[in-house]
Write an enzyme that holds these catalytic residues in place. Sequence first.
Site: not given
Ligand code: GLN
Length: 470
Positions: A60, A135, A159
């Site tokens: 990532k 994400s 994410s």
């Molecule tokens: N969907 C969550 C957010 O937007 C989780 C993001 C993540 O785990 N980096 O913050």
Amino acid sequence: MTTQQWAATASDSARRGKWSARVAELNGELNALLSFDADARAPVAVSGDGPLFGVPFVVKDNIAVDGLPLTCGSRLLADLVSPYSATAVARLEQAGAWVAGKANLDEFGMGSSGQHSAFGPVRNPWDHRAVPGGSSSGSAAAVAAGMVPLALGSDTGGSVRQPASFCGVYGLKPTYGAVSRFGLVAYASSLDVVGIIADTPQLARAAFAAVRGADEWDQSSVTAAASQPAGMPSKVGVPRVALAGLDARVAEVLATAEHQLEESGCTVVDVELPALEHVAAAYYVIATAEASANLARYDGIRYGARVGDGGGPGEDAEKLVRATRSAGFGQEVKTRILTGTFVLRSGFQEQYYQRAQRVRTLVREEVERELRRCDLLLLPTYPVPPFTAGSTAGDGLDELQQKQADLFTGIANLTGHPALAFPVDSNGGRPIGMQLMGPAHSEEQLLAVVERLTERWPPPRPGSHIGEVA
Ligand code: GLN
């Protein structure tokens, strides 16, 4: 492909060429990878018999790899090249795996859809109209499409697990501190963990074994004894009352997972987690508060592509910072920085931040209480199946709805417990996964349970899949 086939592909330039061409073709459809190089780090000859030898993986793009870009999906960092590798990356390399590229993501890890990257949205390999989740959108899509069998992601509020579920693959969010965060660009430091996305639970287990354990560069990292998977758990709890608003298909698939566990000898019981309904709100207060502090360094002076005024003697530094951040950050990131700054303002801290911290304590107590009554908890990963990209009509979800839907994943970040998302049903091309959550440092146990389920009920592959390239 098996890990042996991956190793053979890595060490044979003709096979590697064929694979590389197929990855490029698929990436044209999916936009999962921001960079890919089948040759730069490929092993010349693969020797050794560890399960990771010769296995390519993608990282990532908020996790550092020495000599490769580290954009975080942001225009602001489009030109940043990392001078070092994250500990998790270095440890996978020491185990014989190799970096094939960097994966697209929602900017700075902020999002649940894969639609918030400055470098364009990622598509779901099962159904190109559907979001891949986020994400770690590119990591999950690349593994699901068979571009690589393994990827690193980060999980601050879901994410790793949510995109893994949306793409029908496995996503492990380790216990907080079980994997070093050195080299992971901070989003919300008390919630962030480096996680693993893999096309089999066996490979996820091997990758976790390689990356786990204390690291001198991350003072919050610890070495815990590996949990001994003691066969199937006897009791698995499901927080029934909290599941009221579940999409009907997700509820059916939850019932399927319960049934599979029962068929495998477990007893499924109801548990109480009343604080679950406050998880999403508490998560977003804490995450945005921490993000507003962590992202202050991207000002065009310390980090970030400088916009406007040079910032030299007599020039206006505030103007430079403003211009850089206005041009460099996407809308979602700006909204979150503003929200985080707001909840931390003097006079508002008690109302938002302190309250969120109290919810966090309450949720941890509830989860710990229920994990004394049962061995593991079973939860949906997300309350709805993968939704249609770019739409709030029909099955689309607006930004607020997406945030509210993070409750089932956010819980493990607030409490620090490990959780593993696994595919259960391909749902006609909009996959639905569930997650198992366990006591601190029970990753091996979670993986062992899911391995057993996968042996009996193997998940299917998406249409956009690389297949056998050898
Ligand atoms: N969907 C969550 C957010 O937007 C989780 C993001 C993540 O785990 N980096 O913050």
